[in-house]
Design an enzyme around this catalytic site. Structure first.
Site, PDB file in Angstrom:
ATOM      1  N   GLY A  89       0.832  -1.197   0.000  1.00 21.30           N
ATOM      2  CA  GLY A  89       0.000   0.000   0.000  1.00 21.30           C
ATOM      3  C   GLY A  89       0.868   1.250   0.000  1.00 21.30           C
ATOM      4  O   GLY A  89       1.825   1.377  -0.763  1.00 21.30           O
ATOM      5  N   GLY A  93       2.806   2.053   2.384  1.00 20.53           N
ATOM      6  CA  GLY A  93       4.109   1.755   2.968  1.00 20.53           C
ATOM      7  C   GLY A  93       4.286   1.982   4.451  1.00 20.53           C
ATOM      8  O   GLY A  93       5.417   1.992   4.925  1.00 20.53           O
ATOM      9  N   LYS A 143       3.858   0.017   7.031  1.00 19.32           N
ATOM     10  CA  LYS A 143       4.588  -1.076   7.682  1.00 19.32           C
ATOM     11  C   LYS A 143       5.973  -1.253   7.073  1.00 19.32           C
ATOM     12  O   LYS A 143       6.902  -1.702   7.765  1.00 19.32           O
ATOM     13  CB  LYS A 143       3.759  -2.360   7.626  1.00 19.32           C
ATOM     14  CG  LYS A 143       2.510  -2.275   8.518  1.00 19.32           C
ATOM     15  CD  LYS A 143       1.776  -3.587   8.588  1.00 19.32           C
ATOM     16  CE  LYS A 143       0.595  -3.512   9.557  1.00 19.32           C
ATOM     17  NZ  LYS A 143      -0.471  -2.594   9.105  1.00 19.32           N
ATOM     18  N   ASP A 191       2.887  -3.821  -4.566  1.00 19.96           N
ATOM     19  CA  ASP A 191       1.433  -3.676  -4.535  1.00 19.96           C
ATOM     20  C   ASP A 191       0.934  -3.564  -5.970  1.00 19.96           C
ATOM     21  O   ASP A 191       1.695  -3.202  -6.880  1.00 19.96           O
ATOM     22  CB  ASP A 191       1.027  -2.432  -3.727  1.00 19.96           C
ATOM     23  CG  ASP A 191      -0.362  -2.561  -3.122  1.00 19.96           C
ATOM     24  OD1 ASP A 191      -0.464  -2.764  -1.911  1.00 19.96           O
ATOM     25  OD2 ASP A 191      -1.349  -2.471  -3.880  1.00 19.96           O
ATOM     26  N   CYS A 237      -6.338  -6.571   9.389  1.00 21.88           N
ATOM     27  CA  CYS A 237      -6.981  -5.682  10.371  1.00 21.88           C
ATOM     28  C   CYS A 237      -8.464  -6.053  10.448  1.00 21.88           C
ATOM     29  O   CYS A 237      -9.341  -5.205  10.339  1.00 21.88           O
ATOM     30  CB  CYS A 237      -6.779  -4.219  10.025  1.00 21.88           C
ATOM     31  SG  CYS A 237      -7.250  -3.744   8.347  1.00 21.88           S
TER      32      CYS A 237
END
Length: 384
Positions: free
Chosen positions: A204, A206, A208, A226, A325
Site C-alpha cells: 500500500g 508503505g 509497515k 502492490d 486488520c
C-alpha cells in the site's frame, strides 16, 4: 452557522455517506472534506460540530439508514437539544413529525452473528465503534526525538506514543508516522533484523515498510510491492522524509504477480492482506454499512490468493507473516488453517507480542481488550 443549520448540514452529509456506502463510493472523511471545501463560510467550530454530529449518528446505527434525516431523527429522539434544532427555520430541517427513524445498534445482525462466532461478545463488539486514540511511531532513522506536548509512552512499544486527540502532526513529518499501537505490535511479529531481505507483499502506502526499515536499522533490503499504483506512489516521498533508504517499490501487474515475484527469495514475506477492515471501524465506522456476506467472501478469496503468491517467495526456513486488520475468523484464523492444509511442511510459530490473545494458530488484538485497532497475525515457518 446556527445550530439548526449545522443539523441540516449533517443531514446532507449523511445522505451522501449513505449513498456512497450503498454504491461503493468515497469514505466519510473524504466526503466531509469535499463538503466543506465548497462551503468556505463554515468556520472551524461549525465544521467540528457538524463532523461530530455526523459521526455520532454513524456510530449509533449498525444498519445503514434509509436517509440522513432518518439517522439524525433517531438520535434526536434521545437528545432534546438536538431535537430542538429541527425547527423548520430557513436553513434548518423541518420539525420532527410521526416519521420513521433508523434502528439504533452496533452492527447489522449478520455481522454481529459472524463476530460472535469468531469469539467476540457484545462488549467486544460495542468497542468496535468507539472513538480511536491518536498513536504515532517515533522514527529512529532520523536520529531526532521530537518533543510533542501531551505525548504518552505505550507499554511494550519503545517507539510508540499516544497523543492528545487533534494533535497536528504536520510539524513532525518524517520524525513520526501516524500508526496505531496495534499496527506497530503486529509488525514486530515479522522479526525483521538488519541484513535481511523482506518482501512487503501488500505494501500500500508503505506504513509497515517504514516500520520494518526502522527495525532493520536501514540495513538489508525491503521490496515493497502492490498492485495499486496510486497507493504505492505515496511510499517514495514518505520513505525520503523518514530517511528509510532500503525500500524498493515494486508495482505489480494484477494477474501477473507470480511472474514478477519469481526471482524473489526473502527471509520474511510480510502479507498485510486486503480485508474487511472490521478492526478499524473505530476510525471508519461507516465501513460496516458497506460490508456484505458476498464482499466478505471476496476478501477471503483474495487473501487465499495473496498467501499462495507469497509462499514461493519465502526462502527455505524463512517466514511468512500474515496480518489482517479484521476480527472475523474468515479473514484470520480460518485462513491460516487453510494455508497449512494446502502447504505440507509449513508450521505456525508461537508469538510473543506486547498485546493480544491467542486465536487459532495466531494472535488477535481487539479494541476492548488491548485498546488498539483490531488485528489478527500469524507467523508461518517454511520447511528447510
Amino acid at each position: 452557522m446556527t445550530p439548526a443549520a449545522r443539523t441540516q448540514a449533517a443531514i446532507e452529509l449523511l445522505d451522501s455517506i449513505v449513498a456512497a456506502a450503498e454504491q461503493g463510493g468515497a469514505a466519510a472523511d473524504t466526503l466531509i472534506a469535499r463538503y466543506f471545501a465548497a462551503r468556505r463560510y463554515a468556520g472551524s467550530k461549525d465544521r467540528r460540530a457538524v463532523r461530530e454530529l455526523v459521526y455520532a449518528a454513524i456510530r449509533a446505527l449498525g444498519e445503514r439508514p434509509a436517509s440522513g434525516r432518518a439517522a439524525l431523527v433517531t438520535i434526536a429522539r434521545q437528545d432534546a437539544a438536538l431535537a430542538a434544532t429541527f425547527d423548520g427555520s430557513a436553513h434548518g430541517p423541518a420539525p420532527i413529525a410521526d416519521e420513521p427513524a433508523a434502528a439504533p445498534g452496533v452492527l447489522p445482525r449478520w455481522l454481529a452473528e459472524r463476530l460472535a462466532a469468531s469469539g467476540l461478545d457484545p462488549a467486544e463488539q460495542a468497542a468496535l465503534v468507539e472513538r480511536a486514540p491518536l498513536d504515532v511511531r517515533v522514527n529512529p532513522l532520523r536520529g531526532e526525538l521530537p518533543v510533542i506536548e501531551g505525548a504518552a509512552p505505550i507499554a511494550g512499544l519503545p517507539d510508540a506514543r499516544r497523543l492528545p486527540a487533534g494533535t497536528d502532526l504536520a510539524p513532525y513529518a518524517g520524525l513520526v508516522e501516524a500508526q496505531d499501537a496495534g499496527s506497530q505490535a503486529v509488525t514486530l511479529a515479522a522479526g525483521a533484523a538488519p541484513g535481511m531481505t523482506v518482501l512487503d507483499l501488500c505494501a500500500g502506502a508503505g506504513g509497515k515498510s517504514l516500520a520494518l526499515a526502522a527495525a532493520m536499522a536501514n540495513q538489508g533490503r525491503i521490496i515493497a510491492s502492490d498492485v495499486d499504483r496510486a497507493r504505492l506512489a505515496r511510499l517514495a516521498p514518505r520513505a525520503e522524509r523518514a530517511a528509510a533508504r532500503i525500500i524498493e517499490p515494486l508495482l505489480l501487474d494484477g494477474g501477473r504477480e507470480a511472474a514478477a515475484l519469481a526471482g524473489v527469495r526473502a527471509d520474511i514475506v510480510f502479507v498485510d492482506a486486503p480485508c474487511s477492515g472490521s478492526g478499524t471501524w473505530r476510525r471508519n465506522p461507516e465501513a460496516r454499512w458497506r460490508l456484505t456476506p458476498e464482499r466478505l467472501e471476496r476478501y477471503a478469496a483474495m487473501q487465499r490468493h495473496v498467501l499462495a503468491l507469497g509462499a514461493p517467495a519465502v526462502r527455505p526456513g524463512g517466514a511468512l507473516v500474515f496480518v489482517t486488520c479484521s476480527l472475523l475468523d474468515a479473514e484470520g484464523a480460518d485462513q491460516v488453517e487453510l494455508f497449512l492444509a494446502d502447504h505440507p511442511g509449513w508450521s505456525a510459530e508461537p508469538l510473543a507480542l506486547p498485546f493480544g490473545r491467542a486465536r487459532g494458530r495466531g494472535v488477535r488484538l481487539t479494541p476492548a481488550h488491548d485498546g488498539t485497532d483490531g488485528f489478527f497475525v500469524a507467523r508461518l515457518r517454511a520447511p528447510c
